[in-house]
Structures are given as structure tokens and as C-alpha cells.
Write an enzyme that holds these catalytic residues in place. Sequence first.
Site, PDB file in Angstrom:
ATOM      1  CE1 TYR A 133      57.354  76.478  70.928  1.00 34.01           C
ATOM      2  CE2 TYR A 133      57.872  78.583  70.334  1.00 34.01           C
ATOM      3  CZ  TYR A 133      58.060  77.308  70.439  1.00 34.01           C
ATOM      4  OH  TYR A 133      59.387  76.891  69.457  1.00 34.01           O
ATOM      5  CG  HIS A 163      64.128  69.664  68.686  1.00 33.59           C
ATOM      6  ND1 HIS A 163      63.641  69.348  67.298  1.00 33.59           N
ATOM      7  CD2 HIS A 163      65.713  69.644  68.267  1.00 33.59           C
ATOM      8  CE1 HIS A 163      64.541  69.576  66.444  1.00 33.59           C
ATOM      9  NE2 HIS A 163      65.704  69.459  66.882  1.00 33.59           N
TER      10      HIS A 163
HETATM   11  P1  OAD Z   1      58.501  68.557  59.414  1.00 37.88           P
HETATM   12  O1  OAD Z   1      57.415  69.280  59.313  1.00 37.88           O
HETATM   13  O2  OAD Z   1      59.817  69.190  58.800  1.00 37.88           O
HETATM   14  O3  OAD Z   1      58.529  67.239  58.466  1.00 37.88           O
HETATM   15  C1  OAD Z   1      57.324  66.380  58.613  1.00 37.88           C
HETATM   16  C2  OAD Z   1      57.679  65.200  57.785  1.00 37.88           C
HETATM   17  O4  OAD Z   1      56.810  64.145  58.224  1.00 37.88           O
HETATM   18  C3  OAD Z   1      57.548  65.358  56.241  1.00 37.88           C
HETATM   19  O5  OAD Z   1      58.674  64.461  55.880  1.00 37.88           O
HETATM   20  C4  OAD Z   1      56.320  64.588  55.904  1.00 37.88           C
HETATM   21  O6  OAD Z   1      56.446  64.109  54.754  1.00 37.88           O
HETATM   22  C5  OAD Z   1      56.117  63.587  57.074  1.00 37.88           C
HETATM   23  N1  OAD Z   1      54.700  63.170  57.101  1.00 37.88           N
HETATM   24  C6  OAD Z   1      53.718  64.093  57.350  1.00 37.88           C
HETATM   25  N2  OAD Z   1      52.561  63.364  57.402  1.00 37.88           N
HETATM   26  C7  OAD Z   1      53.148  61.957  57.758  1.00 37.88           C
HETATM   27  C8  OAD Z   1      52.243  60.937  58.275  1.00 37.88           C
HETATM   28  N3  OAD Z   1      50.927  60.746  58.482  1.00 37.88           N
HETATM   29  N4  OAD Z   1      52.953  59.927  58.300  1.00 37.88           N
HETATM   30  C9  OAD Z   1      54.442  59.776  57.778  1.00 37.88           C
HETATM   31  N5  OAD Z   1      54.847  60.932  57.640  1.00 37.88           N
HETATM   32  C10 OAD Z   1      54.392  62.008  57.488  1.00 37.88           C
HETATM   33  O7  OAD Z   1      58.989  68.020  60.732  1.00 37.88           O
HETATM   34  P2  OAD Z   1      60.251  67.621  61.535  1.00 37.88           P
HETATM   35  O8  OAD Z   1      61.172  66.778  60.392  1.00 37.88           O
HETATM   36  O9  OAD Z   1      59.923  67.022  62.936  1.00 37.88           O
HETATM   37  O10 OAD Z   1      62.275  71.940  65.569  1.00 37.88           O
HETATM   38  O11 OAD Z   1      61.050  68.794  61.740  1.00 37.88           O
HETATM   39  C11 OAD Z   1      62.262  68.893  62.352  1.00 37.88           C
HETATM   40  C12 OAD Z   1      62.157  70.198  63.346  1.00 37.88           C
HETATM   41  O12 OAD Z   1      61.755  71.417  62.737  1.00 37.88           O
HETATM   42  C13 OAD Z   1      61.164  70.307  64.464  1.00 37.88           C
HETATM   43  O13 OAD Z   1      61.397  69.615  65.607  1.00 37.88           O
HETATM   44  C14 OAD Z   1      61.200  71.731  64.697  1.00 37.88           C
HETATM   45  C15 OAD Z   1      61.061  72.281  63.318  1.00 37.88           C
HETATM   46  O14 OAD Z   1      61.263  73.365  62.901  1.00 37.88           O
HETATM   47  C16 OAD Z   1      62.256  73.483  65.947  1.00 37.88           C
HETATM   48  O15 OAD Z   1      61.188  74.013  66.429  1.00 37.88           O
HETATM   49  C17 OAD Z   1      63.535  73.674  66.489  1.00 37.88           C
END
Ligand code: OAD
Length: 238
Positions: free
Chosen positions: A67, A119
Site C-alpha cells: 500500500y 472500496h
Molecule cells: P482491473 O485491473 O481488474 O481491470 C482494469 C480494466 O481496465 C481492464 O478491463 C482493462 O482492460 C481496462 N483498461 C486498462 N487500461 C485502460 C484504459 N486506458 N482505458 C480503458 N480501459 C482500460 O481493475 P478493476 O476492475 O478496477 O479491489 O478491479 C476491481 C477491483 O479488483 C479493484 O478495485 C481492486 C482489485 O483487486 C480491491 O483491492 C478490493
Amino acid sequence: MEGRYDEVRDRLYSSRNPVVLTGAGVSAESGVPTFRGEDGLWRNFRAEELATPGAFARDPLLVWEWYDWRRQRISQVKPNPSHIAIAQMGTRHKNLTLITQNVDGLHTLAGSKDVLELHGNIWRLRCTECGKVVENREVPLKLLPRCVCGGLQRPDVVWFGEAIPGDVLSECIERIERSDFFLVAGTSGVVQPAASFAGMAKRAGAFLVEVNTDETPLSYMMDVRFSGRAGEVLPDLA
Ligand code: OAD
């Protein structure tokens, strides 16, 4: 595609209760690593191995080091055109609800108001003994941080296996059940409960739009998909 931009813009600004849901992809262009992308690993650990109460109980220093590394990265970055575009949407549409899974605080820094942070927020610490929550922006942080009561502090974020604070979750659900426009940007759509929000919006009759560089498990239910970088697509939608 331009026609679709016009259509989505019209839908957004003529909707009554638009909701925007964001994930790590929206902060990626600021330089904040996503969780499941190529840069998603930290010292060979995945988020699911570190962002858990069990990991913190076993090795609080390891979890805090991760973190603290994220806090250092975030402290050096600025909101990008995605955050700014979403803030503009909120200025132009007073009823817009913004829900984010991001803990970096960049939406608020870009000017979005009343962000529903599903979160939590990485800039707050919570005492594991007395529960006191404090804001803390020290970087690097002196590890391990302690509360005034002497208890060990943890990041005030939601970990895997933990419940989303009830008031935040019920507020999100209430807004989604009333939504008529739902935009989901930069999330992989695999972490619950956020992963089920698009389906909930669909059942409420909302028009669904996704902005993502890749396809996701949510893509199939979208009315419109923009395959591209949030920082390029969202300013055109705002
Ligand atoms: P992820 O890292 O799982 O997903 C990121 C998403 O953003 C993917 O679908 C990529 O394709 C997309 N992406 C990457 N760069 C991009 C860009 N420039 N423009 C548009 N899309 C882009 O992240 P989250 O879905 O936010 O939780 O993850 C959900 C949760 O899992 C987080 O909040 C965190 C994590 O573990 C906790 O820590 C509890």
C-alpha cells in the site's frame, strides 16, 4: 463511430438518473497500475494475495509495503482526461452518480463531487483496535503506523472477503435501480459486487455503455461499446 458518440452524448444528457461506474483502467493513463493488467503484479504478488484480512493478519508489514508503494505512485500522479471528462459530466448533469472502485482519490481531485467510493480510500487509515479513521497523506509512511490508542492501523479500504460498508452499498444500489443511463469504464468486471451493477442497471431499463480497451464479461449486455482508452473516449462523450 462518431454517430455513436452523438447518440451516447444525447442519451447521457437527456437521461434523468445517469450512473457512471469506474475501475482501475480510468486511472491507468495517470500512471496508476491496474490490478489485472501486465503491470498488475507487485513483487510477484497479485492483488488477491495481498488485499485480504488474512494476508494482513499474517504479515502486516508486507501488506503495508504494497500500500505504501501504491500511495507513493499515486502521490506523484495527476488526474487524466478520463477523470476530468467525468467531472465535466457531473457539472453538466447535476443528477449524475459516480461510483468508483478506485481508492486513489483522483476523481475527487479532478472535481467530481460526492463520489461513492466502493472500496474505500487509500489516503485514510483505520485502527484495527478502536476503529478510528484518520486521513493520512504521508509518503512514504512510517511503517507500521499506529493509532493514538496504540492499535495497529490498516488502510481504510475494502479487502477481498470483506463487506462493502452498508451505507455506501445501499446508496449505490438505490441509485442504480433508478438509473436510465449506465456508463461503465475501465473495469474488468470480475470483482463483486461492482461486477453485478451493469446487470442491475439493465434490469432497471437503463441504456448501457462500456468504455474499455478490452472486452470484458460485461461487454455482451452493452447497448454501445467503445473499444479504446478511457482518456480518449470519455472526453468525446462529455
Ligand atoms: P482491473 O485491473 O481488474 O481491470 C482494469 C480494466 O481496465 C481492464 O478491463 C482493462 O482492460 C481496462 N483498461 C486498462 N487500461 C485502460 C484504459 N486506458 N482505458 C480503458 N480501459 C482500460 O481493475 P478493476 O476492475 O478496477 O479491489 O478491479 C476491481 C477491483 O479488483 C479493484 O478495485 C481492486 C482489485 O483487486 C480491491 O483491492 C478490493
